[in-house]
Motif scaffolding. Structure first.
Motif, PDB file in Angstrom:
ATOM      1  N   PRO A   1       9.547  -7.882  32.303  1.00 38.40           N
ATOM      2  CA  PRO A   1       8.698  -8.020  33.498  1.00 38.40           C
ATOM      3  C   PRO A   1       9.029  -6.944  34.535  1.00 38.40           C
ATOM      4  N   LEU A   2       7.999  -6.465  35.224  1.00 39.16           N
ATOM      5  CA  LEU A   2       8.176  -5.440  36.258  1.00 39.16           C
ATOM      6  C   LEU A   2       7.490  -5.906  37.531  1.00 39.16           C
ATOM      7  N   GLU A   3       8.104  -5.598  38.676  1.00 35.08           N
ATOM      8  CA  GLU A   3       7.449  -5.909  39.945  1.00 35.08           C
ATOM      9  C   GLU A   3       6.739  -4.676  40.495  1.00 35.08           C
ATOM     10  N   ARG A   4       7.265  -3.510  40.151  1.00 34.73           N
ATOM     11  CA  ARG A   4       6.611  -2.266  40.566  1.00 34.73           C
ATOM     12  C   ARG A   4       6.585  -1.313  39.375  1.00 34.73           C
ATOM     13  N   ALA A   5       5.619  -0.407  39.382  1.00 31.56           N
ATOM     14  CA  ALA A   5       5.468   0.500  38.245  1.00 31.56           C
ATOM     15  C   ALA A   5       6.397   1.695  38.400  1.00 31.56           C
ATOM     16  N   THR A   6       7.691   1.399  38.352  1.00 31.96           N
ATOM     17  CA  THR A   6       8.680   2.464  38.450  1.00 31.96           C
ATOM     18  C   THR A   6       8.945   3.082  37.074  1.00 31.96           C
ATOM     19  N   ARG A   7       8.412   2.431  36.053  1.00 35.44           N
ATOM     20  CA  ARG A   7       8.510   2.930  34.672  1.00 35.44           C
ATOM     21  C   ARG A   7       7.122   2.807  34.062  1.00 35.44           C
ATOM     22  N   PRO A   8       6.883   3.418  32.871  1.00 37.12           N
ATOM     23  CA  PRO A   8       5.578   3.203  32.231  1.00 37.12           C
ATOM     24  C   PRO A   8       5.310   1.707  32.101  1.00 37.12           C
ATOM     25  N   ALA A   9       4.155   1.265  32.622  1.00 36.93           N
ATOM     26  CA  ALA A   9       3.890  -0.171  32.710  1.00 36.93           C
ATOM     27  C   ALA A   9       2.521  -0.492  32.136  1.00 36.93           C
ATOM     28  N   ARG A  10       2.339  -1.769  31.866  1.00 39.36           N
ATOM     29  CA  ARG A  10       1.096  -2.257  31.266  1.00 39.36           C
ATOM     30  C   ARG A  10       0.753  -3.569  31.953  1.00 39.36           C
ATOM     31  N   VAL A  11      -0.492  -3.784  32.244  1.00 35.56           N
ATOM     32  CA  VAL A  11      -0.945  -5.074  32.782  1.00 35.56           C
ATOM     33  C   VAL A  11      -1.642  -5.803  31.636  1.00 35.56           C
ATOM     34  N   LEU A  12      -1.209  -7.031  31.362  1.00 32.90           N
ATOM     35  CA  LEU A  12      -1.718  -7.751  30.182  1.00 32.90           C
ATOM     36  C   LEU A  12      -2.184  -9.150  30.577  1.00 32.90           C
ATOM     37  N   ALA A  13      -3.219  -9.623  29.880  1.00 36.59           N
ATOM     38  CA  ALA A  13      -3.720 -10.966  30.169  1.00 36.59           C
ATOM     39  C   ALA A  13      -4.276 -11.634  28.921  1.00 36.59           C
ATOM     40  N   ALA A  14      -4.217 -12.972  28.949  1.00 35.60           N
ATOM     41  CA  ALA A  14      -4.948 -13.801  27.977  1.00 35.60           C
ATOM     42  C   ALA A  14      -5.572 -14.928  28.771  1.00 35.60           C
ATOM     43  N   ALA A  15      -6.857 -15.151  28.565  1.00 37.39           N
ATOM     44  CA  ALA A  15      -7.541 -16.203  29.316  1.00 37.39           C
ATOM     45  C   ALA A  15      -8.698 -16.742  28.502  1.00 37.39           C
TER      46      ALA A  15
ATOM     47  N   VAL B   1       0.830  -1.212   0.000  1.00 33.53           N
ATOM     48  CA  VAL B   1       0.000   0.000   0.000  1.00 33.53           C
ATOM     49  C   VAL B   1       0.865   1.263   0.000  1.00 33.53           C
ATOM     50  N   GLN B   2       2.016   1.199   0.646  1.00 30.30           N
ATOM     51  CA  GLN B   2       2.918   2.343   0.754  1.00 30.30           C
ATOM     52  C   GLN B   2       2.248   3.573   1.375  1.00 30.30           C
ATOM     53  N   PRO B   3       1.680   3.402   2.579  1.00 29.11           N
ATOM     54  CA  PRO B   3       1.060   4.543   3.254  1.00 29.11           C
ATOM     55  C   PRO B   3       2.120   5.410   3.938  1.00 29.11           C
ATOM     56  N   ASP B   4       1.707   6.606   4.350  1.00 27.89           N
ATOM     57  CA  ASP B   4       2.580   7.460   5.162  1.00 27.89           C
ATOM     58  C   ASP B   4       2.502   7.056   6.619  1.00 27.89           C
ATOM     59  N   LEU B   5       1.319   6.560   7.012  1.00 31.35           N
ATOM     60  CA  LEU B   5       1.037   6.254   8.414  1.00 31.35           C
ATOM     61  C   LEU B   5       0.193   4.993   8.458  1.00 31.35           C
ATOM     62  N   ALA B   6       0.429   4.141   9.458  1.00 31.52           N
ATOM     63  CA  ALA B   6      -0.448   2.980   9.662  1.00 31.52           C
ATOM     64  C   ALA B   6      -0.872   2.945  11.124  1.00 31.52           C
ATOM     65  N   LEU B   7      -2.143   2.587  11.359  1.00 30.38           N
ATOM     66  CA  LEU B   7      -2.704   2.588  12.712  1.00 30.38           C
ATOM     67  C   LEU B   7      -2.985   1.162  13.185  1.00 30.38           C
ATOM     68  N   PHE B   8      -2.692   0.934  14.470  1.00 29.11           N
ATOM     69  CA  PHE B   8      -2.926  -0.359  15.105  1.00 29.11           C
ATOM     70  C   PHE B   8      -3.525  -0.133  16.486  1.00 29.11           C
ATOM     71  N   GLY B   9      -4.380  -1.055  16.936  1.00 27.85           N
ATOM     72  CA  GLY B   9      -5.035  -0.890  18.225  1.00 27.85           C
ATOM     73  C   GLY B   9      -4.139  -1.327  19.378  1.00 27.85           C
ATOM     74  N   GLU B  10      -4.262  -0.603  20.489  1.00 29.29           N
ATOM     75  CA  GLU B  10      -3.558  -1.024  21.715  1.00 29.29           C
ATOM     76  C   GLU B  10      -4.173  -2.297  22.284  1.00 29.29           C
ATOM     77  N   LYS B  11      -5.358  -2.645  21.838  1.00 25.75           N
ATOM     78  CA  LYS B  11      -5.993  -3.907  22.238  1.00 25.75           C
ATOM     79  C   LYS B  11      -5.007  -5.073  22.064  1.00 25.75           C
ATOM     80  N   ASP B  12      -4.262  -5.037  20.955  1.00 23.61           N
ATOM     81  CA  ASP B  12      -3.230  -6.043  20.680  1.00 23.61           C
ATOM     82  C   ASP B  12      -1.881  -5.381  20.958  1.00 23.61           C
ATOM     83  N   PHE B  13      -1.596  -5.193  22.237  1.00 21.72           N
ATOM     84  CA  PHE B  13      -0.481  -4.331  22.630  1.00 21.72           C
ATOM     85  C   PHE B  13       0.865  -4.910  22.199  1.00 21.72           C
ATOM     86  N   GLN B  14       1.039  -6.207  22.397  1.00 15.22           N
ATOM     87  CA  GLN B  14       2.310  -6.831  22.005  1.00 15.22           C
ATOM     88  C   GLN B  14       2.493  -6.722  20.492  1.00 15.22           C
ATOM     89  N   GLN B  15       1.407  -6.923  19.760  1.00 18.69           N
ATOM     90  CA  GLN B  15       1.460  -6.787  18.297  1.00 18.69           C
ATOM     91  C   GLN B  15       1.911  -5.386  17.890  1.00 18.69           C
TER      92      GLN B  15
END
Ligand code: AMP
Length: 284
Positions: free
Chosen positions: A256-270, A144-158
């Motif tokens: 992996p983080l034990e405390r949120a001393t940096r920008p952090a994210r909580v993630l799950a798959a179930a 496609v050769q776009p200037d910008l591409a958008l992705f959802g944070e829903k799939d954060f690792q992606q």
């Protein structure tokens, strides 16, 4: 002013010609890749795309190489006519619907592996998934050769994997993430939510509630270990199982983080019944 009708492309050459014309005319072209079965979360990406550029291309491609042998590729919902109607209504300029045989011709033999970032979380439970994603997204960006591409944070690792591949391979495109759109009860919109029966649908918002509770605890200075143990128990009590992962990670490196001393994210798959749900929230 009424918007121009939605253009529809299956072949790459006419699509590229159209996009090249737009870019010559000075338009910023935005690509939103999807697997179809469009919902309001996808449409939020389309709306953001329209706000950020003058021309929007949405691709609809259920990519076989990102599904494992026992995953839901064959039963993944497909409804092209509804998708096209939604894209037209959203003011998208062009829909790109490539065919599997065109994307993966005979003797196709190149794959992109993003190391490190893909090792844990979904990567640990879906071998080959992110390599399939990185490869198909790279192809879509090249086509496609776009200037910008958008992705959802829903799939954060992606989102992080794609950002890294684009940076590492010098692809001339900007990548932006879009926050997750949720139902009013907190459930993240997903094409797979339609697999849930009424009882599962009623339980499903607990996933977001548990993630939010952990994020609040971390933001208040709490330690991840007890928060995650409590979260696990809450998910099990709500009928989720197996819980594939429930983790606190650095929002940039996924370390992996034990405390949120940096920008952090909580993630799950179930799993909830036969349906695998994923979600994540920022801390703070
Ligand atoms: P998919 O069709 O599931 O591959 O999703 C296409 C794009 O939409 C991906 O970038 C997803 O992260 C994004 N997306 C899916 N669900 C949501 C949502 N609830 N909110 C925001 N973006 C989403």
């Amino acid at each position: 002013m009424p918007h121009a009708p939605l253009l529809r492309f299956t072949d790459v050459v006419p699509l590229r010609t159209e996009v090249a014309g737009w870019r010559r005319a000075g338009a910023r072209v935005v690509l939103v890749p999807t697997m179809g079965a469009l919902h309001a979360g996808h449409l939020a990406l389309m709306a953001r795309a329209r706000a950020l550029g003058q021309r929007v291309v949405a691709s609809v491609f259920v990519n076989p190489t990102q599904f494992g042998p026992h995953e839901d590729f064959s039963r993944y919902p497909r409804d092209t006519e509804t998708d096209l109607a939604l894209l037209a209504e959203a003011g998208v300029d062009a829909a790109y619907l490539p065919e599997v045989s065109g994307m993966y011709p005979e003797h196709f033999s190149t794959r992109i592996e993003v190391e490190g970032l893909t090792e844990g979380l979904c990567g640990a439970f879906r071998p080959g998934h992110f390599s399939g994603v990185a490869t198909v997204v790279t192809k879509l960006l090249n086509r496609v050769q776009p200037d910008l591409a958008l992705f959802g944070e829903k799939d954060f690792q992606q989102l992080l994997v794609i950002r890294r591949a684009v940076r590492d391979l010098d692809l001339p495109v900007e990548i932006q993430g879009v926050p997750t759109l949720r139902e009013t009860d907190g459930l993240a919109l997903s094409s797979r939510n339609r697999y849930l029966d009424a009882d599962e649908r009623a339980r499903a918002p607990r996933l977001h509630a548990v993630l939010s509770r952990i994020a609040e605890g971390l933001a208040a200075g709490g330690n991840a270990v007890p928060l995650l143990a409590e979260g696990h128990a809450a998910l099990t009590a709500a009928g989720f199982g197996p819980v594939q992962y429930l983790e606190v990670r650095d929002a940039e490196t996924l370390a992996p983080l034990e405390r949120a001393t940096r920008p952090a994210r909580v993630l799950a798959a179930a799993y909830l019944g036969r349906t695998r749900l994923i979600d994540n929230v920022p801390v703070g």
